[in-house]
Design a protein around this motif. Structure first.
Motif, mmCIF file in Angstrom:
data_model
loop_
_atom_site.group_PDB
_atom_site.id
_atom_site.type_symbol
_atom_site.label_atom_id
_atom_site.label_comp_id
_atom_site.label_asym_id
_atom_site.label_seq_id
_atom_site.Cartn_x
_atom_site.Cartn_y
_atom_site.Cartn_z
ATOM 1 N N ILE A 100 -80.595 -28.912 49.109
ATOM 2 C CA ILE A 100 -79.160 -28.649 49.088
ATOM 3 C C ILE A 100 -78.430 -29.467 50.158
ATOM 4 C CG2 ILE A 100 -77.385 -26.875 49.394
ATOM 5 C CD1 ILE A 100 -79.471 -24.832 48.346
ATOM 6 N N ILE A 101 -77.373 -30.127 49.716
ATOM 7 C CA ILE A 101 -76.471 -30.869 50.592
ATOM 8 C C ILE A 101 -75.109 -30.180 50.497
ATOM 9 C CG2 ILE A 101 -75.336 -33.073 51.043
ATOM 10 C CD1 ILE A 101 -77.727 -34.405 49.521
ATOM 11 N N VAL A 102 -74.643 -29.645 51.621
ATOM 12 C CA VAL A 102 -73.349 -28.966 51.667
ATOM 13 C C VAL A 102 -72.333 -29.950 52.234
ATOM 14 C CG1 VAL A 102 -72.060 -27.003 52.596
ATOM 15 C CG2 VAL A 102 -74.496 -26.741 52.030
ATOM 16 N N VAL A 103 -71.301 -30.243 51.455
ATOM 17 C CA VAL A 103 -70.305 -31.237 51.846
ATOM 18 C C VAL A 103 -68.980 -30.530 52.137
ATOM 19 C CG1 VAL A 103 -69.076 -33.321 51.147
ATOM 20 C CG2 VAL A 103 -71.445 -32.971 50.404
ATOM 21 N N ASN A 104 -68.580 -30.573 53.400
ATOM 22 C CA ASN A 104 -67.332 -29.939 53.830
ATOM 23 C C ASN A 104 -66.149 -30.852 53.531
ATOM 24 O OD1 ASN A 104 -68.530 -27.567 55.064
ATOM 25 N ND2 ASN A 104 -69.301 -28.977 56.616
ATOM 26 N N LEU A 105 -65.239 -30.385 52.701
ATOM 27 C CA LEU A 105 -64.088 -31.187 52.313
ATOM 28 C C LEU A 105 -63.052 -31.295 53.432
ATOM 29 C CD1 LEU A 105 -63.657 -29.955 48.637
ATOM 30 C CD2 LEU A 105 -64.951 -31.923 49.509
ATOM 31 N N ASN A 106 -63.173 -30.432 54.451
ATOM 32 C CA ASN A 106 -62.225 -30.454 55.569
ATOM 33 C C ASN A 106 -62.659 -31.395 56.689
ATOM 34 O OD1 ASN A 106 -64.339 -29.082 56.765
ATOM 35 N ND2 ASN A 106 -63.206 -27.197 57.142
ATOM 36 N N GLY A 107 -63.749 -32.135 56.492
ATOM 37 C CA GLY A 107 -64.190 -33.113 57.477
ATOM 38 C C GLY A 107 -65.179 -32.593 58.504
ATOM 39 N N LYS A 108 -65.449 -31.306 58.502
ATOM 40 C CA LYS A 108 -66.397 -30.745 59.472
ATOM 41 C C LYS A 108 -67.791 -31.307 59.204
ATOM 42 C CE LYS A 108 -67.286 -26.629 62.013
ATOM 43 N NZ LYS A 108 -66.836 -25.307 62.334
ATOM 44 N N ARG A 109 -68.530 -31.614 60.270
ATOM 45 C CA ARG A 109 -69.823 -32.286 60.159
ATOM 46 C C ARG A 109 -71.013 -31.350 60.312
ATOM 47 N NH1 ARG A 109 -68.919 -37.897 63.582
ATOM 48 N NH2 ARG A 109 -67.399 -38.806 62.142
ATOM 49 N N GLN A 110 -70.780 -30.065 60.321
ATOM 50 C CA GLN A 110 -71.878 -29.090 60.426
ATOM 51 C C GLN A 110 -71.476 -27.837 59.669
ATOM 52 O OE1 GLN A 110 -72.154 -29.002 64.633
ATOM 53 N NE2 GLN A 110 -70.538 -27.510 64.901
ATOM 54 N N LEU A 111 -72.288 -26.817 59.738
ATOM 55 C CA LEU A 111 -71.996 -25.567 59.037
ATOM 56 C C LEU A 111 -70.594 -25.087 59.394
ATOM 57 C CD1 LEU A 111 -72.817 -23.003 57.418
ATOM 58 C CD2 LEU A 111 -73.749 -22.111 59.554
ATOM 59 N N ASP A 112 -69.790 -24.868 58.382
ATOM 60 C CA ASP A 112 -68.453 -24.314 58.573
ATOM 61 C C ASP A 112 -68.528 -22.834 58.214
ATOM 62 O OD1 ASP A 112 -65.808 -23.488 58.444
ATOM 63 O OD2 ASP A 112 -65.102 -25.367 57.570
#
Length: 170
Positions: A100-112
């Motif tokens: 699983i690759i979780v991609v944050n659309l808000n630009g955060k680079r780690q777990l949001d």
């Protein structure tokens, strides 16, 4: 069993589909300009229509998941609240042991922790920002990195260091 070579991308179809379309455009432009961004889109496997019954849609999505070697979740403002399909898709990826690759659309680079679906907060997944270069990096490397993590008996959320982003020019 068919060879698993697809990338399954889950997202809020009402709010975040433009990011999925952008990823498809990156892929298309990669062919035109010899860039490296490429993935075999599981959504090309079949057509699940919004007007279909829930069980029919889940059957189509299940077929896509059966052919997937990676699972990307695009996390936007409302993703954590989507239970009918997105939560089910995440459960299926976990059950099938698809990386699983979780991609944050808000630009955060780690777990949001504010936006990530609770189901993924303790799962072994890589959490990254929405950017072509880092997504490409994860597509090419996360599966092997995950194997090393498992061999070391580690688990939980992971993210790339600032150094990795810097090497990618970000």
């Amino acid at each position: 069993m068919a060879y698993k070579n697809r990338t399954y991308i889950a997202f809020d179809g009402d709010s975040d589909i433009r990011y999925y379309w952008l990823m498809k455009a990156w892929k298309h432009n990669s062919r035109d300009f010899f860039a490296d961004f490429n993935f075999y889109d599981a959504h090309d496997t079949n057509s699940a229509r919004d007007t279909s019954q829930e069980q029919s849609i889940k059957r189509q999505l299940s077929e896509r998941l059966d052919n997937s070697k990676l699972f990307i979740l695009l996390v936007g403002d409302s993703t954590r609240y989507l239970y009918k399909f997105v939560k089910w898709e995440i459960e299926q990826a976990i059950e099938r042991r698809i990386p699983i690759i979780v991609v944050n659309l808000n630009g955060k680079r780690q777990l949001d922790t504010d936006k990530c679906p609770p189901l993924l907060k303790d799962q072994t997944a890589i959490h990254i920002s929405f950017n072509q270069k880092v997504i490409e990096h994860a597509l090419n490397n996360w599966d092997s990195q995950l194997q090393n993590i498992k061999q070391q008996s580690k688990s939980g959320p992971f993210y790339y260091t600032d150094e990795v982003y810097k090497k990618l020019g970000l």
